[in-house]
Motif scaffolding. Sequence first.
Motif, mmCIF file in Angstrom:
data_model
loop_
_atom_site.group_PDB
_atom_site.id
_atom_site.type_symbol
_atom_site.label_atom_id
_atom_site.label_comp_id
_atom_site.label_asym_id
_atom_site.label_seq_id
_atom_site.Cartn_x
_atom_site.Cartn_y
_atom_site.Cartn_z
ATOM 1 N N LYS A 172 0.858 -1.181 0.000
ATOM 2 C CA LYS A 172 0.000 0.000 0.000
ATOM 3 C C LYS A 172 0.893 1.229 0.000
ATOM 4 O O LYS A 172 1.844 1.311 0.772
ATOM 5 N N VAL A 173 0.577 2.187 -0.843
ATOM 6 C CA VAL A 173 1.346 3.436 -0.920
ATOM 7 C C VAL A 173 0.380 4.592 -0.716
ATOM 8 O O VAL A 173 -0.499 4.837 -1.544
ATOM 9 N N GLN A 174 0.565 5.272 0.422
ATOM 10 C CA GLN A 174 -0.270 6.430 0.730
ATOM 11 C C GLN A 174 0.552 7.671 1.051
ATOM 12 O O GLN A 174 0.097 8.788 0.833
ATOM 13 N N GLN A 175 1.749 7.472 1.548
ATOM 14 C CA GLN A 175 2.573 8.606 1.942
ATOM 15 C C GLN A 175 4.040 8.321 1.644
ATOM 16 O O GLN A 175 4.410 7.208 1.265
ATOM 17 N N TRP A 176 4.859 9.352 1.858
ATOM 18 C CA TRP A 176 6.281 9.267 1.521
ATOM 19 C C TRP A 176 6.977 8.125 2.263
ATOM 20 O O TRP A 176 7.832 7.437 1.705
ATOM 21 N N ASP A 177 6.630 7.930 3.529
ATOM 22 C CA ASP A 177 7.278 6.881 4.314
ATOM 23 C C ASP A 177 7.043 5.499 3.717
ATOM 24 O O ASP A 177 7.876 4.595 3.874
#
Length: 304
Positions: A172-177
Motif C-alpha cells: 500500500k502506498v499512501q505517503q512518503w514513508d
Amino acid sequence: MLNPQWLRSFATLARLGSFTRAAEALDLTQAAVSQHVRHLEDSLGPLLIRRPRAIELTPAGKATLDYWRELDEADQRLRGRLADEDACQGEVGMITPGGIGLFVYPHLLDLQAQRPGLVVRHRFAPDPDVLQAVLDNRYELGLVTLRPDDARLASCAFLEEPLELVFPAAEKVQQWDDLRRIGFIDHPDGQAMAGRLLSRHFPGSAGVRDLPVRGFSNQIGLLLEPVARGLGFTVLTQHARRAFPRQDEIRVLDCGSPVVDTLWLIHRAEWPLSARAQHVVEHLRKTVGAMKPKLAAVKRAAAK
C-alpha cells in the motif's frame, strides 16, 4: 577509368551494328563515334572487326561490352537508391528509448509483415545515444524525450507519454514513508522520471535521492520483474508498464494530475527522409492517432 562516353558509343555501335545508326542514336557525328572506339582500342586493343555491312566483336570487345553493362546496371541501382522510389523495399533504422520502444517495435514488425520487402532495424537506447546515432547517420529516425536544439536535427512532436509510479500489488502506498519502506528500483532514466513525478505528488518531500535504492536494471522490459516480486517500486512510462505481462502482480499509484512527457521524432535536417522512413512514420502516426483518445481520457479523469 575508361571514359563513359566512349563506352556508351561502343555499346550503341555493338547493339545497332552500324557506325551511321549509332551516330544517329547518340546524336553525334559518325567521326565522333569512330574516334571514341579508337580511344578505347588504344587502351584495350582491338575490340571489333569491321566488315563491309556488319561489325564483329573480338573477345576483348565482348568483355568490354559486358563491362559497360555492369557499369550501366550499377548506375541504375545508384539512381534508384537516390531517387528512393519504392517505399516498401530496403532497410529503415529507428532508435528509441526503452519505454516507447516497447510500444513502437511491435508496430514496426506489423508493418514489416505487411511489406515483406521492408527490413526494420530497431535499437533501444537512452536520449544521448539516440541523438548521437541520428547525427552519425547510423539510424535515420529517432525518438527522444527532450527536444534537441542542434540545428542539424529536425524534430516534431510525436506522442505524449504519461509517467507512472508502479509498486508491488501486495503493498500500500499512501505517503512518503511508504516509498522509503518499499525502496526504489532504478533505471537509466529513473532519477529524472521519479524526480518529476514525485515532486508533483509528494510536494515538500526530500526527493528521490532520499529513497533507498533496492535494485537497478538497464533493460526496460525487465524493470518491473523486481517490482512484481515485491522488491521495490519504480517510475516509468505507461507504455513500458503496459508491456509487462503480469499486470495482476503490480499496481499503479493514482497520482492525480499526470506528468506527461512529449516524445520528439528526430532526423537529420540537411536532407529529406527516405520514402521508406516516411512510410514508417505515417504507419506509426496512424497507430498513435488511434491512441490519442485514450490519452485525452487520462487527462480528463485527472482534471476532475
